[in-house]
Structures are given as C-alpha cells and as structure tokens.
Design a protein around this motif. Structure first.
Motif, mmCIF file in Angstrom:
data_model
loop_
_atom_site.group_PDB
_atom_site.id
_atom_site.type_symbol
_atom_site.label_atom_id
_atom_site.label_comp_id
_atom_site.label_asym_id
_atom_site.label_seq_id
_atom_site.Cartn_x
_atom_site.Cartn_y
_atom_site.Cartn_z
ATOM 1 N N LYS A 1 -13.140 22.311 10.877
ATOM 2 C CA LYS A 1 -13.526 23.262 9.825
ATOM 3 C C LYS A 1 -12.922 22.848 8.489
ATOM 4 N N LEU A 2 -11.690 22.368 8.505
ATOM 5 C CA LEU A 2 -11.031 21.943 7.280
ATOM 6 C C LEU A 2 -11.752 20.743 6.670
ATOM 7 N N MET A 3 -12.177 19.808 7.516
ATOM 8 C CA MET A 3 -12.908 18.646 7.034
ATOM 9 C C MET A 3 -14.344 19.002 6.664
ATOM 10 N N GLY A 4 -14.854 20.106 7.190
ATOM 11 C CA GLY A 4 -16.222 20.515 6.889
ATOM 12 C C GLY A 4 -17.244 19.915 7.831
ATOM 13 N N TYR B 1 -30.774 18.963 1.733
ATOM 14 C CA TYR B 1 -31.643 18.995 2.904
ATOM 15 C C TYR B 1 -30.776 18.624 4.097
ATOM 16 N N ALA B 2 -30.920 19.353 5.195
ATOM 17 C CA ALA B 2 -30.208 19.022 6.431
ATOM 18 C C ALA B 2 -31.095 19.361 7.617
ATOM 19 N N ASP B 3 -31.117 18.471 8.615
ATOM 20 C CA ASP B 3 -31.865 18.793 9.833
ATOM 21 C C ASP B 3 -30.994 19.654 10.748
ATOM 22 N N GLN B 4 -31.568 20.137 11.839
ATOM 23 C CA GLN B 4 -30.868 21.054 12.748
ATOM 24 C C GLN B 4 -29.584 20.434 13.297
ATOM 25 N N THR B 5 -29.627 19.143 13.639
ATOM 26 C CA THR B 5 -28.447 18.467 14.179
ATOM 27 C C THR B 5 -27.313 18.462 13.159
ATOM 28 N N GLN B 6 -27.650 18.180 11.922
ATOM 29 C CA GLN B 6 -26.635 18.144 10.867
ATOM 30 C C GLN B 6 -26.038 19.528 10.615
ATOM 31 N N LEU B 7 -26.860 20.570 10.719
ATOM 32 C CA LEU B 7 -26.340 21.930 10.579
ATOM 33 C C LEU B 7 -25.308 22.227 11.663
ATOM 34 N N GLU B 8 -25.574 21.780 12.888
ATOM 35 C CA GLU B 8 -24.625 21.983 13.992
ATOM 36 C C GLU B 8 -23.346 21.179 13.773
ATOM 37 N N ILE B 9 -23.487 19.929 13.335
ATOM 38 C CA ILE B 9 -22.329 19.065 13.103
ATOM 39 C C ILE B 9 -21.443 19.643 12.011
ATOM 40 N N ARG B 10 -22.059 20.175 10.976
ATOM 41 C CA ARG B 10 -21.297 20.754 9.856
ATOM 42 C C ARG B 10 -20.938 22.219 10.080
ATOM 43 N N GLY C 1 -1.462 25.480 26.253
ATOM 44 C CA GLY C 1 -1.446 24.185 25.558
ATOM 45 C C GLY C 1 -2.838 23.645 25.310
ATOM 46 N N MET C 2 -3.707 23.699 26.325
ATOM 47 C CA MET C 2 -5.073 23.206 26.150
ATOM 48 C C MET C 2 -5.847 24.078 25.169
ATOM 49 N N GLY C 3 -5.623 25.385 25.227
ATOM 50 C CA GLY C 3 -6.277 26.287 24.276
ATOM 51 C C GLY C 3 -5.820 26.024 22.856
ATOM 52 N N ALA C 4 -4.525 25.802 22.679
ATOM 53 C CA ALA C 4 -3.995 25.502 21.351
ATOM 54 C C ALA C 4 -4.542 24.175 20.838
ATOM 55 N N ASN C 5 -4.694 23.199 21.724
ATOM 56 C CA ASN C 5 -5.255 21.905 21.341
ATOM 57 C C ASN C 5 -6.698 22.070 20.872
ATOM 58 N N GLY C 6 -7.491 22.841 21.623
ATOM 59 C CA GLY C 6 -8.877 23.083 21.230
ATOM 60 C C GLY C 6 -8.965 23.812 19.901
ATOM 61 N N THR C 7 -8.089 24.785 19.696
ATOM 62 C CA THR C 7 -8.070 25.528 18.434
ATOM 63 C C THR C 7 -7.679 24.615 17.281
ATOM 64 N N LEU C 8 -6.725 23.739 17.503
ATOM 65 C CA LEU C 8 -6.305 22.802 16.467
ATOM 66 C C LEU C 8 -7.444 21.853 16.100
ATOM 67 N N GLU C 9 -8.149 21.326 17.111
ATOM 68 C CA GLU C 9 -9.280 20.438 16.833
ATOM 69 C C GLU C 9 -10.367 21.161 16.044
#
Length: 161
Positions: free
Chosen positions: A63-66, A114-123, A50-58
């Motif tokens: 990824k869907l939102m980008g 243009y994107a900084d390193q933090t933004q690359l990780e967030i996206r 269940g926890m693994g499925a929750n993490g995968t869903l999140e």
C-alpha cells in the motif's frame, strides 16, 4: 511365612508405598501433559501471530508503494506488451497509461489514466462501490476527487474533465 528371608508379612506396607508412588507418578504425568499442551498452544499462537504480522507488513508495504507489483516496465510497444503478457515468467501483467493531469480541481491533483482490470488489482484500486469502468465514457474516481470537484458522491455522476 510369606517372606522367605525374614518371615514377616510386609504386604500392607508395600501396597501403601505402591499406591503413594502411583499417585505421585500420576500427578507428575498430568502436570507433564498439561505442560506439553500449553507449550503446543504457545508455539501455535506465536507462529500464527508471526505469520499474520508478516502478511500485514507485506500488505502495508505494498500500500505504501502504491502497488503489489514486483516489476515496472515502461515504454513498451503494443507488441512488446503482448509478448510480456504471454511470458510464463510473470503471474500477472497489467497496463497503465497516464493520459493527462486535470486542471479543474480545487485542492487535489488528479491524474487521468487508463488501466486494465489486472492493473487495478495490482495497484489495489478495486472500487468499494460500483464496478470498474466498462464503457468508453466511464471512469473510476476517488471520493476525495468528487468532493474536491463539488460533485455528489454517487454512481453515475457526471464529471467534466
């Protein structure tokens, strides 16, 4: 006369009944221990899945939102951006600035940003090969865009924008 009331010796019968009772209780206890162990395993497995499925869903939703960001703030000045970065309310603050749309592609639309390193990780845009751009003339490009531009897929390739 071992028995006070009736004067007979029931020692062998009592011993036999006690041994049968002990064996029957022992079997019941073994079955109970096995049942408890299986129940514990089942609950652990269900919770883990269940926890693994929750993490995968999140992760799939992000990824869907980008982006894995919870908020998007647009139109900030440099001073406002620095204030936002210093604000303890936010765990990560990144900068993403759209620059231009490439017109020399064949089939795919390519946006130059243009994107900084933090933004690359967030996206979730961390490169699989190479590293994030460090110098002024370096860019991070999708392999699909390189294919669309008929450019060899290698680190250090020249791209005309």
């Amino acid at each position: 006369m071992n028995d006070i009331l009736f004067g007979n010796n029931n020692k062998a019968v009592i011993k036999k009944l006690a041994n049968r009772s002990f064996r029957s209780n022992k079997m019941r206890n073994v079955i109970a221990v096995i049942a408890i162990a299986l129940t514990t395993f089942l609950f652990t497995a269900v919770l883990t899945i269940g926890m693994g499925a929750n993490g995968t869903l999140e992760y799939s939703m992000a990824k869907l939102m980008g982006s894995s960001a919870d908020a998007l703030v647009q139109g900030l000045s440099e001073e406002q951006f620095q204030q936002l970065k210093r604000n303890a309310m936010f765990e990560k603050v990144g900068c993403w600035i759209p620059v231009e749309i490439m017109t020399n592609t064949n089939r795919r639309v390519a946006e130059v940003d243009y994107a900084d390193q933090t933004q690359l990780e967030i996206r979730m845009l961390t490169p699989r090969t190479g590293s994030a751009p460090q110098k002024a003339n370096e860019v991070l490009v999708s392999a699909n865009i390189l294919k669309d531009l008929n450019i060899e897929d290698k680190i250090g390739a020249e791209i005309t924008v």
